[in-house]
Design a protein around this motif. Structure first.
Motif, short mmCIF file in Angstrom:
data_model
loop_
_atom_site.label_atom_id
_atom_site.label_comp_id
_atom_site.label_asym_id
_atom_site.label_seq_id
_atom_site.Cartn_x
_atom_site.Cartn_y
_atom_site.Cartn_z
N ARG A 163 0.70 -1.18 0.04
CA ARG A 163 -0.10 0.06 0.02
C ARG A 163 0.87 1.08 0.03
NH1 ARG A 163 -1.01 2.65 4.60
NH2 ARG A 163 -3.18 2.67 4.30
N SER A 164 2.18 1.19 0.34
CA SER A 164 3.19 2.44 0.48
C SER A 164 3.24 2.96 -1.01
CB SER A 164 4.49 1.83 1.02
OG SER A 164 5.07 0.83 0.28
N ALA A 165 2.87 2.17 -1.95
CA ALA A 165 3.09 2.87 -3.42
C ALA A 165 2.29 4.12 -3.58
CB ALA A 165 2.48 2.09 -4.54
N TYR A 166 0.91 4.07 -2.83
CA TYR A 166 0.29 5.44 -2.87
C TYR A 166 0.84 6.60 -2.24
CZ TYR A 166 -3.13 2.15 -4.76
OH TYR A 166 -3.87 1.27 -5.48
N LYS A 167 1.91 6.19 -1.26
CA LYS A 167 2.40 7.51 -0.57
C LYS A 167 3.59 8.16 -1.46
CE LYS A 167 2.05 4.68 3.62
NZ LYS A 167 3.05 3.91 4.69
N LEU A 168 4.39 7.44 -2.33
CA LEU A 168 4.98 8.01 -3.29
C LEU A 168 4.31 8.70 -4.46
CD1 LEU A 168 7.95 8.75 -4.26
CD2 LEU A 168 8.01 6.43 -5.52
N ILE A 169 3.24 8.07 -4.79
CA ILE A 169 2.34 8.67 -5.84
C ILE A 169 1.69 9.89 -5.46
CG2 ILE A 169 0.11 8.41 -6.99
CD1 ILE A 169 0.85 5.31 -7.17
N GLN A 170 1.12 10.00 -4.27
CA GLN A 170 0.54 11.15 -3.70
C GLN A 170 1.55 12.43 -3.51
OE1 GLN A 170 -1.74 10.31 -0.18
NE2 GLN A 170 -3.38 9.16 -1.56
#
Length: 291
Positions: free
Chosen positions: A24-31
């Motif tokens: 789920r950490s992928a969305y942290k970099l995306i945001q």
């Protein structure tokens, strides 16, 4: 990312599985990138403490999607063996060792990185003071190796725990970057002390000689005071990912199939070398110790 989680209603966990991200950490970099555009005009990237590889997946998709034959190079580093990712060179190494820095630079043919990211974190002990202390040292270790592999003007992004002594870490970062801020993506839970330090324009002090031990230990009597007399700093705190329709602290109903049943998705990536693999092999060979 396996089939089950403690909370199946974790919306970002479920989105990651459905979108093919390893965590789920992928969305942290995306945001963070949506807000600050840190991936624009980037050609050489290092992902420290990369396993299981969700940030490397994002980097590969964002930087190589339009042209798979581009000269963009992405290097992922972790102590654990990581499953391959298209367009990413995986290195099994220790970020506190000079040999790892040399290997990274070799992968760039002698050039330095435009961007260094680190989403690493220790195994949480649930003792907040200890966890904050260990995480601070991990950030400084990432900064240490970055002084050897990051080009002047480059960008550094790392996970941090916002504890009572976090201003000391900010002070040290401000000695090497002209712009330092604390950012928190919306996919991070509000109840968590987790955030990220985003540092822009790498500008080391004059006559500074990078070494793997130059910035440690983190205490008021350390050598970094010779670079600056300030041991504390306050930096801007910025939230990002405001346009996301989901709240990481809320619980959402699980999506059901036509028959009203919940069907779990398969793992995005099977374990490469799980801790229990050695046990299973010893059990098959009747090699388990007898007590």
């Amino acid at each position: 990312m396996g089939k089950r989680s403690k909370d199946k209603r974790d919306i970002y966990y479920r989105l990651a599985k459905s979108d093919g991200w390893r965590a789920r950490s992928a969305y942290k970099l995306i945001q963070i990138d949506e807000k600050f555009k840190i991936l624009d005009e980037v050609r050489r990237v290092v992902d420290l403490c990369a396993a299981p590889g969700s940030w490397s997946q994002v980097l590969s998709k964002r930087l190589r999607a339009d042209d798979p034959n581009t000269d963009t190079k992405i290097v992922a580093v972790d102590l654990m063996i990581m499953a391959p990712i298209d367009g990413v060179t995986c290195i099994c190494g220790d970020i506190t060792k000079g040999e790892t820095a040399k290997e990274i630079v070799n992968q760039f043919d002698g050039s330095l990185a435009d961007l260094v990211v680190c989403d690493g974190a220790p195994d949480v002990s649930h003792k907040s003071d200890f966890d904050e202390y260990v995480q601070s040292y991990l950030v400084l270790s990432a900064l240490n190796i970055s002084t050897l592999i990051l080009k002047p003007g480059g960008t550094f992004l790392a996970k941090i725990f916002r504890g009572k002594d976090v201003n000391r870490v900010y002070a040290k970062l401000k000695q090497f970057f002209t712009e330092v801020m604390c950012v928190k993506p919306k996919c991070c839970r509000n109840s968590s002390i987790e955030a990220y330090v985003l540092c822009k324009n790498y500008s080391p002090p004059a006559n500074y000689e990078p070494t793997m031990q130059a910035l440690l230990p983190l205490k008021e009597t350390s050598d970094f005071l010779t670079l600056s007399q300030s041991t504390n700093a306050i930096v801007p705190f910025i939230c990002c990912g405001e346009e996301s329709p989901y709240d990481a602290d809320m619980c959402y109903p699980v999506e059901l199939d036509a028959e009203g049943k919940h069907v779990p998705l398969p793992p995005v990536q099977e374990p490469i070398s799980p801790p229990y693999a050695k046990y299973l092999m010893m059990k098959r060979n009747n090699e388990l110790p007898k007590y």
